[in-house]
Design an enzyme around this catalytic site. Structure first.
Site, PDB file in Angstrom:
ATOM      1  N   ASP A  57       0.846  -1.197   0.000  1.00 31.11           N
ATOM      2  CA  ASP A  57       0.000   0.000   0.000  1.00 31.11           C
ATOM      3  C   ASP A  57       0.888   1.255   0.000  1.00 31.11           C
ATOM      4  O   ASP A  57       0.377   2.367  -0.130  1.00 31.11           O
ATOM      5  CB  ASP A  57      -1.004  -0.009   1.168  1.00 31.11           C
ATOM      6  CG  ASP A  57      -0.340  -0.092   2.524  1.00 31.11           C
ATOM      7  OD1 ASP A  57       0.888  -0.302   2.592  1.00 31.11           O
ATOM      8  OD2 ASP A  57      -1.064   0.055   3.540  1.00 31.11           O
ATOM      9  N   SER A  58       2.223   1.066   0.081  1.00 34.87           N
ATOM     10  CA  SER A  58       3.170   2.167  -0.154  1.00 34.87           C
ATOM     11  C   SER A  58       2.965   2.775  -1.532  1.00 34.87           C
ATOM     12  O   SER A  58       3.494   3.847  -1.811  1.00 34.87           O
ATOM     13  CB  SER A  58       4.611   1.668  -0.011  1.00 34.87           C
ATOM     14  OG  SER A  58       4.835   0.537  -0.831  1.00 34.87           O
ATOM     15  N   ASP A  96      -0.771  -6.064  -0.089  1.00 38.12           N
ATOM     16  CA  ASP A  96      -1.285  -5.566   1.192  1.00 38.12           C
ATOM     17  C   ASP A  96      -2.805  -5.463   1.182  1.00 38.12           C
ATOM     18  O   ASP A  96      -3.389  -5.005   0.191  1.00 38.12           O
ATOM     19  CB  ASP A  96      -0.759  -4.139   1.444  1.00 38.12           C
ATOM     20  CG  ASP A  96       0.587  -4.113   2.141  1.00 38.12           C
ATOM     21  OD1 ASP A  96       0.964  -5.108   2.772  1.00 38.12           O
ATOM     22  OD2 ASP A  96       1.257  -3.056   2.064  1.00 38.12           O
ATOM     23  N   LYS A 126      -0.947  -9.574   2.760  1.00 34.45           N
ATOM     24  CA  LYS A 126      -0.251  -9.123   3.963  1.00 34.45           C
ATOM     25  C   LYS A 126      -1.179  -8.188   4.718  1.00 34.45           C
ATOM     26  O   LYS A 126      -1.878  -7.380   4.110  1.00 34.45           O
ATOM     27  CB  LYS A 126       1.063  -8.426   3.605  1.00 34.45           C
ATOM     28  CG  LYS A 126       1.868  -7.967   4.825  1.00 34.45           C
ATOM     29  CD  LYS A 126       3.308  -7.594   4.467  1.00 34.45           C
ATOM     30  CE  LYS A 126       3.474  -6.292   3.751  1.00 34.45           C
ATOM     31  NZ  LYS A 126       2.970  -5.111   4.507  1.00 34.45           N
ATOM     32  N   GLU A 128      -1.521  -5.723   8.319  1.00 37.94           N
ATOM     33  CA  GLU A 128      -0.889  -5.089   9.481  1.00 37.94           C
ATOM     34  C   GLU A 128      -1.656  -5.436  10.751  1.00 37.94           C
ATOM     35  O   GLU A 128      -2.889  -5.474  10.740  1.00 37.94           O
ATOM     36  CB  GLU A 128      -0.873  -3.557   9.313  1.00 37.94           C
ATOM     37  CG  GLU A 128       0.031  -3.087   8.183  1.00 37.94           C
ATOM     38  CD  GLU A 128       0.113  -1.567   8.099  1.00 37.94           C
ATOM     39  OE1 GLU A 128      -0.315  -0.868   9.042  1.00 37.94           O
ATOM     40  OE2 GLU A 128       0.620  -1.080   7.064  1.00 37.94           O
ATOM     41  N   GLU A 195       8.610  -4.455  10.850  1.00 40.38           N
ATOM     42  CA  GLU A 195       9.059  -3.153  10.339  1.00 40.38           C
ATOM     43  C   GLU A 195       9.579  -2.292  11.484  1.00 40.38           C
ATOM     44  O   GLU A 195       8.905  -2.132  12.512  1.00 40.38           O
ATOM     45  CB  GLU A 195       7.875  -2.458   9.642  1.00 40.38           C
ATOM     46  CG  GLU A 195       8.213  -1.053   9.151  1.00 40.38           C
ATOM     47  CD  GLU A 195       7.201  -0.482   8.165  1.00 40.38           C
ATOM     48  OE1 GLU A 195       6.298  -1.217   7.713  1.00 40.38           O
ATOM     49  OE2 GLU A 195       7.322   0.709   7.846  1.00 40.38           O
TER      50      GLU A 195
HETATM   51  N1  LIG Z   1       8.503   5.311   0.076  1.00 36.64           N
HETATM   52  C1  LIG Z   1       8.118   4.560   1.088  1.00 36.64           C
HETATM   53  N2  LIG Z   1       9.030   3.798   1.723  1.00 36.64           N
HETATM   54  C2  LIG Z   1       8.685   3.018   2.768  1.00 36.64           C
HETATM   55  O1  LIG Z   1       9.575   2.321   3.316  1.00 36.64           O
HETATM   56  C3  LIG Z   1       7.313   2.983   3.173  1.00 36.64           C
HETATM   57  C4  LIG Z   1       6.388   3.777   2.474  1.00 36.64           C
HETATM   58  N3  LIG Z   1       6.813   4.554   1.462  1.00 36.64           N
HETATM   59  N4  LIG Z   1       5.072   3.793   2.805  1.00 36.64           N
HETATM   60  C5  LIG Z   1       4.565   2.826   3.745  1.00 36.64           C
HETATM   61  C6  LIG Z   1       5.538   2.534   4.793  1.00 36.64           C
HETATM   62  C7  LIG Z   1       5.791   3.683   5.725  1.00 36.64           C
HETATM   63  N5  LIG Z   1       7.158   3.454   6.110  1.00 36.64           N
HETATM   64  C8  LIG Z   1       7.946   4.345   6.804  1.00 36.64           C
HETATM   65  C9  LIG Z   1       7.696   5.687   6.730  1.00 36.64           C
HETATM   66  C10 LIG Z   1       8.502   6.593   7.385  1.00 36.64           C
HETATM   67  C11 LIG Z   1       9.569   6.144   8.131  1.00 36.64           C
HETATM   68  C12 LIG Z   1      10.433   7.132   8.833  1.00 36.64           C
HETATM   69  O2  LIG Z   1      10.206   8.321   8.734  1.00 36.64           O
HETATM   70  N6  LIG Z   1      11.463   6.667   9.528  1.00 36.64           N
HETATM   71  C13 LIG Z   1      12.457   7.544  10.132  1.00 36.64           C
HETATM   72  C14 LIG Z   1      12.225   7.689  11.600  1.00 36.64           C
HETATM   73  C15 LIG Z   1      12.669   6.559  12.490  1.00 36.64           C
HETATM   74  C16 LIG Z   1      12.622   6.916  13.970  1.00 36.64           C
HETATM   75  O3  LIG Z   1      12.478   8.083  14.294  1.00 36.64           O
HETATM   76  O4  LIG Z   1      12.769   6.027  14.782  1.00 36.64           O
HETATM   77  C17 LIG Z   1      13.810   6.968   9.780  1.00 36.64           C
HETATM   78  O5  LIG Z   1      14.751   7.769   9.745  1.00 36.64           O
HETATM   79  O6  LIG Z   1      13.914   5.787   9.502  1.00 36.64           O
HETATM   80  C18 LIG Z   1       9.840   4.788   8.175  1.00 36.64           C
HETATM   81  C19 LIG Z   1       9.024   3.890   7.517  1.00 36.64           C
HETATM   82  C20 LIG Z   1       7.669   2.286   5.448  1.00 36.64           C
HETATM   83  N7  LIG Z   1       6.865   2.229   4.264  1.00 36.64           N
HETATM   84  C1  LIG Z   2       7.110  -1.252   3.498  1.00 34.13           C
HETATM   85  C2  LIG Z   2       6.449  -2.551   3.128  1.00 34.13           C
HETATM   86  C3  LIG Z   2       6.717  -3.619   4.116  1.00 34.13           C
HETATM   87  C4  LIG Z   2       4.964  -2.325   2.959  1.00 34.13           C
HETATM   88  O1  LIG Z   2       4.122  -2.718   3.731  1.00 34.13           O
HETATM   89  C5  LIG Z   2       4.567  -1.537   1.796  1.00 34.13           C
HETATM   90  O2  LIG Z   2       5.361  -1.368   0.864  1.00 34.13           O
HETATM   91  O3  LIG Z   2       3.415  -1.064   1.799  1.00 34.13           O
HETATM   92 MG   LIG Z   3       2.274  -1.722   3.469  1.00 38.64          MG
END
Ligand SMILES: Nc1nc(=O)c2c([nH]1)NC[C@@H]1CN(c3ccc(C(=O)N[C@@H](CCC(=O)O)C(=O)O)cc3)CN21
Ligand SMILES: CC(C)C(=O)C(=O)O
Ligand SMILES: [Mg+2]
Length: 277
Positions: A57-58, A96, A126, A128, A195
């Site tokens: 769903d990303s 998803d 999948k 959540e 994740e």
């Molecule tokens: N482009 C994209 N990549 C992804 O990995 C992803 C999506 N979209 N959409 C659905 C989910 C959302 N996800 C995400 C979205 C944001 C962070 C993030 O901002 N992480 C920061 C903060 C970590 C923290 O503060 O502990 C990082 O720096 O990893 C991580 C996973 C993973 N998935």
């Molecule tokens: C980040 C992965 C695991 C996911 O759920 C997605 O791409 O939506």
């Molecule tokens: Mg997803």
């Protein structure tokens, strides 16, 4: 190459099935998953040997340009999943369940899961959520739908979780996540995705389970790894999570090609005689 009882009927190699991932884990092997949303990209990843493709769903973020995954619909998931299945020969294809398609009841989850498999040809869904979804996983599995459980950071709950944060940092996190994972395995989950979980927690969960695990921002102790391909290969030139490694700069290659094409059009160099009738 993958064995299949039907391989004599096929010219192409057999598709990966859930049993093959179980066997990989038993043999101490690893596997790769990438997100994918269209047929041409699916064909490239499939040919490259990527064992499993995820219509995440990303797609709400990387295809539709939205700031979250919350607006993605079943119709969206069906459209993109069909395209990926059409481009795939041997990869195990997973999609998803989008936000709003399974939370209300076990019946809703079963209806959505069956619809997604029936209308697209994917091999697993999948979903959540933690132990509260064990009944949904059990009912889906009983109905013939293979389910990958998704725990740790669950983006569809960003408003409840209070942001994009690593999950499982409490003192008793390992014990809690192992117990949760065992409940989901017991309910029939075919794999478990984690994740943004500390590496040592994810490794302990993998070791406690017989089913394969998949990690994203969860260290190297899981059986498989997944990344959003636009993040990992540089099509996404915006901010990416810190767990992403850049393996290529596809965005730069596209930009260079677009600039060269435009230049040749403006100079009347394209089309030349070779590309004209
Ligand atoms: N482009 C994209 N990549 C992804 O990995 C992803 C999506 N979209 N959409 C659905 C989910 C959302 N996800 C995400 C979205 C944001 C962070 C993030 O901002 N992480 C920061 C903060 C970590 C923290 O503060 O502990 C990082 O720096 O990893 C991580 C996973 C993973 N998935
Ligand atoms: C980040 C992965 C695991 C996911 O759920 C997605 O791409 O939506
Ligand atoms: Mg997803």
């Amino acid at each position: 190459m993958v064995d299949s009882p039907y391989s004599v009927l096929k010219k192409t190699p057999a598709r990966y099935r859930t049993v093959h991932f179980q066997q990989m884990k038993e043999a101490g092997g690893k596997f790769a998953m990438l997100t994918c949303y269209d047929a041409l990209t699916a064909a490239i990843f499939d040919e490259a040997g990527i064992e499993t493709l995820l219509i995440g769903d990303s797609l709400g973020n990387v295809v539709q340009g939205q700031s979250s995954t919350l607006g993605v619909t079943m119709e969206d998931m069906i459209t993109f999943s069909k395209a990926v299945v059409a481009g795939t020969d041997r990869a195990f294809v997973v999609a998803d369940l989008p936000f709003g398609s399974y939370e209300a009841s076990v019946e809703q989850a079963v209806a959505s899961g069956i619809r997604l498999v029936k209308e697209t040809g994917i091999s697993a869904i999948k979903m959540e959520g933690g132990v509260e979804y064990a009944p949904h996983i059990q009912a889906l599995t009983a109905a013939g739908v293979a389910v990958i459980a998704h725990t740790g950071f669950t983006p569809q709950s960003e408003h409840v979780l209070g942001g994009f944060r690593v999950q499982g940092r409490e003192d008793d996190a390992t014990q809690r996540m192992v117990q949760e994972a065992q409940v989901l395995q017991e309910a029939g989950a075919t794999m478990l995705l984690m994740e943004m979980v500390p590496a040592e927690v994810a490794a302990a969960v993998d070791q406690a389970l017989t089913i394969p695990t998949i990690g994203i921002g969860a260290g190297s102790g899981t059986t498989g790894q997944v990344l959003v391909w636009q993040d990992a290969f540089g099509l996404n030139r915006g901010r990416v999570p810190s767990f992403v490694k850049r393996f290529a700069e596809v965005g730069d290659a596209l930009s260079d090609a677009a600039k060269q094409y435009r230049e040749e059009v403006l100079k009347a160099e394209f089309p030349d005689d070779e590309h004209s009738f």
